[in-house]
Design a protein around this motif. Structure first.
Motif, PDB file in Angstrom:
ATOM      1  N   TRP A  67       0.699  -1.321   0.072  1.00 38.27           N
ATOM      2  CA  TRP A  67      -0.058  -0.021   0.012  1.00 38.27           C
ATOM      3  C   TRP A  67       0.652   1.302   0.086  1.00 38.27           C
ATOM      4  O   TRP A  67       2.196   1.182  -0.182  1.00 38.27           O
ATOM      5  CB  TRP A  67      -0.967  -0.035   1.209  1.00 38.27           C
ATOM      6  CG  TRP A  67      -0.343  -0.242   2.504  1.00 38.27           C
ATOM      7  CD1 TRP A  67       0.040   0.762   3.326  1.00 38.27           C
ATOM      8  CD2 TRP A  67       0.443  -1.502   3.131  1.00 38.27           C
ATOM      9  NE1 TRP A  67       0.845   0.286   4.539  1.00 38.27           N
ATOM     10  CE2 TRP A  67       0.751  -0.957   4.247  1.00 38.27           C
ATOM     11  CE3 TRP A  67      -0.128  -2.534   2.855  1.00 38.27           C
ATOM     12  CZ2 TRP A  67       1.353  -2.060   5.434  1.00 38.27           C
ATOM     13  CZ3 TRP A  67       0.743  -3.366   3.819  1.00 38.27           C
ATOM     14  CH2 TRP A  67       1.150  -3.163   5.042  1.00 38.27           C
TER      15      TRP A  67
ATOM     16  N   TYR B 221      -5.859  -7.232  -3.324  1.00 37.09           N
ATOM     17  CA  TYR B 221      -5.679  -7.567  -1.914  1.00 37.09           C
ATOM     18  C   TYR B 221      -6.197  -8.872  -1.429  1.00 37.09           C
ATOM     19  O   TYR B 221      -7.792  -8.859  -1.693  1.00 37.09           O
ATOM     20  CB  TYR B 221      -6.091  -6.474  -1.127  1.00 37.09           C
ATOM     21  CG  TYR B 221      -5.881  -6.808   0.289  1.00 37.09           C
ATOM     22  CD1 TYR B 221      -4.614  -7.257   1.136  1.00 37.09           C
ATOM     23  CD2 TYR B 221      -6.913  -6.532   1.346  1.00 37.09           C
ATOM     24  CE1 TYR B 221      -4.670  -7.636   2.305  1.00 37.09           C
ATOM     25  CE2 TYR B 221      -6.759  -6.678   2.557  1.00 37.09           C
ATOM     26  CZ  TYR B 221      -5.573  -7.189   3.130  1.00 37.09           C
ATOM     27  OH  TYR B 221      -5.374  -7.713   4.544  1.00 37.09           O
TER      28      TYR B 221
ATOM     29  N   THR C 289      -4.348  -1.116  -1.197  1.00 32.92           N
ATOM     30  CA  THR C 289      -3.765  -2.198  -0.991  1.00 32.92           C
ATOM     31  C   THR C 289      -3.991  -3.373  -2.072  1.00 32.92           C
ATOM     32  O   THR C 289      -4.869  -3.666  -2.525  1.00 32.92           O
ATOM     33  CB  THR C 289      -4.289  -2.831   0.443  1.00 32.92           C
ATOM     34  OG1 THR C 289      -4.259  -1.903   1.317  1.00 32.92           O
ATOM     35  CG2 THR C 289      -3.485  -4.131   0.822  1.00 32.92           C
TER      36      THR C 289
END
Length: 216
Positions: free
Chosen positions: A76, A110, A122
């Motif tokens: 991230w 993610y 992310t």
């Protein structure tokens, strides 16, 4: 076909609908969950984690088995790929003795994203290599994972899986507390189920006993 695609094909053919993500044990039909560190601390904990994980692994695997070593690392804005990728490649090169160019990388959504979470910041990077077991520094790898709680900055990072293509089983130390092993049949795991029965996590012992007594 690159290594990540090869691994996907292997999983699809042998572990239908199983994703390499925690909790592996609860997402599998044939599996064992072992306790590793228990209530020990410090060096004693690290030694026990390494010994137990290595004993179980070596009971099943043989020196010429083909092994996928794959790990997932989340990224991230405060943890960009550039901050960890050099170490990821160096660690995979060290533990698997494979060349950097033989490590396959791909970007994923993610893996633990909440369905209601619309933040796409992310992502997950998957790194994968493949080699014969004789080339893997398994003891060093398990010891490094065991160290992560006490020395997180100096040890291999990521969600790490060892997939034995030959024996059709998967090993995952989720942290120093325990390890999940998954296989396509109970025969593959029978020896470790019986030999290391006392190490099985008590919380899941009844379910595991049912698996090996063909009651589910």
């Amino acid at each position: 076909m690159d290594l990540n695609d090869q691994l996907d094909e292997f999983l699809d053919n042998n572990f239908m609908n199983l994703e390499l993500k925690k909790p592996l044990f609860y997402n599998s039909n044939i599996a064992i969950r072992y306790e590793l560190g228990g209530d020990l601390e410090g060096k004693n904990r690290i030694d026990r984690v390494t010994l137990r994980a290595l004993s179980i692994f070596n009971e099943i695997c043989e020196i010429n088995d083909m092994i996928y070593l794959t790990l997932f690392v989340d990224s991230w804005s405060d943890n960009p790929v550039s901050s960890f990728e050099k170490n990821v490649y160096a660690n995979l090169n060290y533990y698997s003795r494979t060349r950097i160019e033989d490590i396959d990388k791909r970007e994923l959504e993610y893996r633990y994203k909440d369905p209601e979470d619309h933040d796409d910041e992310t992502i997950t990077l998957q790194y994968c290599t493949k080699t014969e077991l004789k080339n893997l520094k398994v003891k060093d790898l398990f010891e490094a994972v065991a160290h992560r709680e006490s020395e997180p900055e100096s040890r291999i990072e990521g969600d790490i899986y060892l997939i034995n293509e030959t024996k059709k089983c998967i090993f995952h130390i989720y942290d120093s507390r325990g390890m999940d092993i998954v296989a396509t049949d109970t025969f593959t795991l029978r020896s470790v189920y019986e030999k290391y029965y006392e190490w099985i996590l008590d919380f899941d012992r009844k379910t595991i006993d049912q698996i090996f007594n063909n009651q589910i």
